[in-house]
Design an enzyme around this catalytic site. Sequence first.
Site, mmCIF file in Angstrom:
data_model
loop_
_atom_site.group_PDB
_atom_site.id
_atom_site.type_symbol
_atom_site.label_atom_id
_atom_site.label_comp_id
_atom_site.label_asym_id
_atom_site.label_seq_id
_atom_site.Cartn_x
_atom_site.Cartn_y
_atom_site.Cartn_z
ATOM 1 N N HIS A 167 0.886 -1.257 0.053
ATOM 2 C CA HIS A 167 0.003 0.144 -0.017
ATOM 3 C C HIS A 167 0.857 1.141 0.127
ATOM 4 O O HIS A 167 0.356 2.390 0.558
ATOM 5 C CB HIS A 167 -1.052 0.086 1.118
ATOM 6 C CG HIS A 167 -1.707 -1.123 1.205
ATOM 7 N ND1 HIS A 167 -2.628 -1.684 0.409
ATOM 8 C CD2 HIS A 167 -1.835 -2.129 2.326
ATOM 9 C CE1 HIS A 167 -3.262 -2.842 0.415
ATOM 10 N NE2 HIS A 167 -2.745 -3.063 1.981
ATOM 11 N N HIS A 210 -4.485 -0.374 7.700
ATOM 12 C CA HIS A 210 -4.186 -0.628 6.445
ATOM 13 C C HIS A 210 -3.105 -1.576 5.894
ATOM 14 O O HIS A 210 -3.082 -2.615 5.608
ATOM 15 C CB HIS A 210 -4.220 0.483 5.183
ATOM 16 C CG HIS A 210 -4.715 0.136 4.093
ATOM 17 N ND1 HIS A 210 -5.437 -0.804 3.670
ATOM 18 C CD2 HIS A 210 -4.280 0.867 2.830
ATOM 19 C CE1 HIS A 210 -5.580 -0.643 2.235
ATOM 20 N NE2 HIS A 210 -4.808 0.164 2.018
ATOM 21 N N VAL A 211 -1.888 -1.073 6.370
ATOM 22 C CA VAL A 211 -0.627 -1.707 6.169
ATOM 23 C C VAL A 211 -0.443 -2.631 7.677
ATOM 24 O O VAL A 211 -0.416 -2.223 8.830
ATOM 25 C CB VAL A 211 0.496 -0.800 6.349
ATOM 26 C CG1 VAL A 211 1.915 -1.606 6.210
ATOM 27 C CG2 VAL A 211 0.598 0.049 5.000
#
Length: 546
Positions: A377, A404-405
């Site tokens: 990402h 997200h990561v």
Amino acid sequence: MSTIAFPFLQFHSAFLLLLNLLAAFAHCRVPSTLEGPFDPVTVPFDHSLRGNAVDLPPSDPRVRRRVRGFEPEQISLSLSTTHDSVWISWITGEFQIGFEIKPLDPKTVSSVVQYGTSRFDLVQEARGQSLIYSQLYPFDGLQNYTSGIIHHVRLIGLEPSTLYYYQCGDPALQAMSDIYYFRTMPISGLHSYPGKVAIVGDLGLTYNTTTTIGHLTNNEPDLILLIGDVTYANLYLTNGTGSDCYKCSFPQSPIHETYQPRWDYWGRFMQNLVSEVPIMVVEGNHETEEQADNRTFVAYSSRFAFPSEESGSSSTLYYSFNAGGIHFIMLGAYISYDKKAEQYKWLQRDLASVDRSLTPWLVATWHPPWYSSYEAHYREAECMRVEMEDLLYLYGVDIVFNGHVHAYERSNRVYNYSLDPCGPVHIAVGDGGNREKMAIKFSDEPGHCPDPLSTPDPYMGGFCATNFTFGPESEFCWDHQPDYSAFRETSFGYGILEVKNETWALWSWYRNQDSYKEVGDQIYIVRQPDICPVPQRVSGDFIASI
């Protein structure tokens, strides 16, 4: 031995003890951002940690339905915008999944909360609204889903920092829950803060998740922020077949399917914690869940109560609230955010309304990070950064939390990729326990810089992530750990934010493999309003900058 030797030996022992104490103190000393920027640190990945990213099965007792009839389950708390109001949510009745489903009628069950400051005297009562939602697919062979009846009741007129007891359900049906309790947030002010705010992202419902939540619960938080990617129900087909990589396993699927019962399993597992500790959620990409008529985010928007209306937002995908002297802004990365979008205009209004004499701390959250050095990402949210970073910097946002990561990373104070003492500290905690496993490769490692064409932005209709015009040979990626990256490590875990006063806050990151008292990363984040003036409002009046 002479008598002179005894005092000498005693002095020598005391001296050694003092040296050991000083060494221990130096080792345990917590740094602060006043000492930064710090040289980048990378903790090597421990390959023994990759296991156990496996979802809990439906047969696990922690996710099975344990109530009868219309008794409440999946009970949870969330905050309104101020200390005097909270939301209580729950579900009654059973979901249905199959080719022929008949939605329940929300009107058949009332939404009632009885509450008070004594568990033996629940003299106050509040009523709310109820709804059901469906996840429908217009394709042969795909099963549809309809939820149980979801209830949301808002309590108002509450006292700050006060313990309340409550039970929820429908007393007319003799379908009431057990008695639970919660403590309201402190009143907003310079010296008034919640004790511990837990921050976690990309949680899912794996065996790693259970470890994360066990650790987090032991640290006794007063509030929980979940920074997107809640259940990972969209890693499943509608028949319940799952995969760590949906696109890899199901490339022929006519639409990105989901298995909605995973939401119910998650709600049951989390109830012990979130029925007594408020949880505030912002959407991640895994909550999109497209269905018939291009509807998205339906489960997310239906199952949680959000203070959107109270904070002037027209969407469940972005909102704000106060917790003592902290103003939290929850932003949506999966809805339009350009300067002409309603979200941007709302953000302008919300920031302009913040009274830093009452809420000196300003914390923003959204799912995909702007400052991450991992390959996964990398610079994916660059368009959002280009549109919104100037506004957040202007109003002096102190800390940014992302997910997200699937790893941990803490930045130095940064603005527009440059070290800046007035920029926020960006912290990515996408390591809650998800099924997709962990991010272990860095964009600055040879052969791991993503192709710039892999970062299109659907909300801006193009690409914003281009080569740098400064830094390492003006390339798309750095050739070493970026200067903005202060600390990074791949491990499952979560963090705790403890605001001490109007300028000092302690951030602690905990790794699942450690004791819940042992920190993996820790720093004092220090506000410097004397050198970083921001627009101010006092008692509702704009008084320029200080």
